[in-house]
Design a protein around this motif. Structure first.
Motif, short mmCIF file in Angstrom:
data_model
loop_
_atom_site.label_atom_id
_atom_site.label_comp_id
_atom_site.label_asym_id
_atom_site.label_seq_id
_atom_site.Cartn_x
_atom_site.Cartn_y
_atom_site.Cartn_z
N VAL A 1 -22.48 34.44 37.54
CA VAL A 1 -21.27 35.26 37.59
C VAL A 1 -20.48 35.12 36.28
O VAL A 1 -19.88 36.09 35.80
N ALA A 2 -20.48 33.92 35.71
CA ALA A 2 -19.80 33.73 34.42
C ALA A 2 -20.42 34.61 33.34
O ALA A 2 -19.71 35.23 32.53
N VAL A 3 -21.74 34.68 33.33
CA VAL A 3 -22.43 35.56 32.37
C VAL A 3 -22.12 37.02 32.68
O VAL A 3 -21.87 37.84 31.78
N LEU A 4 -22.11 37.36 33.97
CA LEU A 4 -21.79 38.73 34.38
C LEU A 4 -20.41 39.15 33.89
O LEU A 4 -20.24 40.27 33.38
N ALA A 5 -19.42 38.28 34.01
CA ALA A 5 -18.07 38.61 33.57
C ALA A 5 -18.04 38.92 32.07
O ALA A 5 -17.35 39.86 31.63
N ASP A 6 -18.80 38.16 31.30
CA ASP A 6 -18.87 38.42 29.86
C ASP A 6 -19.52 39.77 29.58
O ASP A 6 -19.05 40.55 28.74
N LEU A 7 -20.60 40.08 30.30
CA LEU A 7 -21.27 41.37 30.12
C LEU A 7 -20.37 42.53 30.52
O LEU A 7 -20.35 43.58 29.86
N VAL A 8 -19.62 42.35 31.59
CA VAL A 8 -18.71 43.40 32.06
C VAL A 8 -17.63 43.67 31.02
O VAL A 8 -17.31 44.85 30.73
N GLU A 9 -17.10 42.63 30.45
CA GLU A 9 -16.05 42.80 29.44
C GLU A 9 -16.59 43.57 28.23
O GLU A 9 -15.93 44.46 27.70
N ARG A 10 -17.80 43.22 27.81
CA ARG A 10 -18.40 43.90 26.65
C ARG A 10 -18.75 45.36 26.97
O ARG A 10 -18.56 46.25 26.14
N ARG B 1 -13.33 16.86 26.61
CA ARG B 1 -12.82 17.95 25.76
C ARG B 1 -11.31 17.84 25.58
O ARG B 1 -10.62 17.18 26.36
N PRO B 2 -10.78 18.51 24.55
CA PRO B 2 -9.32 18.52 24.36
C PRO B 2 -8.62 19.19 25.53
O PRO B 2 -9.22 19.97 26.27
N ALA B 3 -7.35 18.89 25.69
CA ALA B 3 -6.55 19.52 26.74
C ALA B 3 -6.56 21.03 26.57
O ALA B 3 -6.64 21.56 25.46
N GLY B 4 -6.51 21.72 27.70
CA GLY B 4 -6.49 23.18 27.65
C GLY B 4 -7.04 23.76 28.93
O GLY B 4 -7.64 23.05 29.75
N SER B 5 -6.84 25.04 29.11
CA SER B 5 -7.37 25.76 30.26
C SER B 5 -8.65 26.48 29.84
O SER B 5 -8.62 27.34 28.95
N TYR B 6 -9.77 26.14 30.46
CA TYR B 6 -11.07 26.70 30.11
C TYR B 6 -11.57 27.62 31.22
O TYR B 6 -11.18 27.47 32.39
N ARG B 7 -12.45 28.53 30.85
CA ARG B 7 -13.15 29.37 31.81
C ARG B 7 -14.56 28.82 31.99
O ARG B 7 -15.07 28.12 31.13
N VAL B 8 -15.20 29.18 33.11
CA VAL B 8 -16.58 28.75 33.33
C VAL B 8 -17.45 29.23 32.17
O VAL B 8 -18.31 28.49 31.67
N ARG B 9 -17.26 30.44 31.72
CA ARG B 9 -18.13 30.98 30.66
C ARG B 9 -17.89 30.30 29.31
O ARG B 9 -18.70 30.44 28.40
N ASP B 10 -16.78 29.58 29.17
CA ASP B 10 -16.56 28.79 27.95
C ASP B 10 -17.44 27.55 27.92
O ASP B 10 -17.59 26.90 26.88
N LEU B 11 -18.01 27.20 29.08
CA LEU B 11 -18.70 25.91 29.23
C LEU B 11 -20.16 26.09 29.67
O LEU B 11 -20.74 25.19 30.26
#
Length: 239
Positions: A125-134, A227-237
């Motif tokens: 689903v993380a990959v799907l979200a990236d494809l949908v955005e593109r 990792r450094p502090a921050g809010s990450y998405r699944v697709r970032d990882l």
């Protein structure tokens, strides 16, 4: 990123996701070690398959951990978030139904710890979200529809994942329409359809087993630790 196993706390360990996380983490002993399992009520027995179990009221007494994986309820979320901030540990959460104030606390915590909140931890689903955005960026002016199917017991519609995918599609400014189906024991299916004049593009993800969500959460936990502090998405990882 980690040469030695990361130490994991599972919050919400008696739930369906918690049980899957315990089972799958035991199969990945070289990568992760569950040091504490936390449940709403006082557990019995106190140690199961070598994993110490704690009640939510005993959260302050859990051993040191690198990452907490939280699949619980909104009324228990504040305590695990506060503990992660206090100890400087990472947080992976799939708890839904949180109030606006809790979402604000999550954003504030991201200034001091690394964290991920997601409605769906499937790597597909993380990959799907990236494809949908593109696709949305490449197909301006096309109609966009998100169609999701789940089992008959799922109450929210559209699903949180459908809304996330719709947000990815809407990033290019196109209006998004949703359709929901509740039938049988469908684990989860999501189709994002782009329709233009004389042609249509469909991007589809089908989950056939609930373990994909627990596997994804464990993958994210391993990638997030250190990792450094921050809010990450699944697709970032993903890698």
């Amino acid at each position: 990123m980690n040469a030695s196993p990361i130490r994991i706390l599972i919050h919400g360990a008696s739930g369906r996701m918690g049980q899957a996380l315990l089972r799958l983490a035991a199969e990945q002993a070289g990568h992760c070690q569950v040091v504490a399992a936390v449940t709403r009520r006082t557990p019995s027995p106190r140690v199961v398959d070598g994993v110490p179990h704690f009640a939510a009221s005993e959260l302050a007494g859990v051993p040191a951990f690198d990452v907490a994986i939280d699949f619980s309820l909104p009324d228990g979320f504040d305590r695990i978030l506060a503990l992660c901030v206090e100890r400087g540990a990472a947080l992976v959460s799939g708890t839904t139904g949180m109030a606006d104030a809790q979402a604000g606390a999550l954003a504030q915590a991201a200034k001091s710890i690394p964290l991920v909140w997601a409605s769906n931890f499937s790597l597909g689903v993380a990959v799907l979200a990236d494809l949908v955005e593109r696709a949305a960026a490449a197909l301006p002016g096309w109609d966009v529809d998100v169609v999701e199917s789940h089992h008959v017991h799922k109450k929210d519609a559209p699903s949180g994942t459908a809304l996330t995918l719709g947000g990815a599609a809407g990033s290019a400014g196109a209006p998004v329409h949703y359709a929901s189906l509740r039938a049988g024991d469908i684990v989860g299916e999501h189709t994002v359809q782009f329709t233009g004049l004389g042609e249509r593009v469909e991007l589809v993800h089908r989950a056939t087993h609930r373990d994909v969500f627990a596997r994804g959460a464990l993958h994210v936990a391993r990638q997030l630790a250190g990792r450094p502090a921050g809010s990450y998405r699944v697709r970032d990882l993903l890698a």
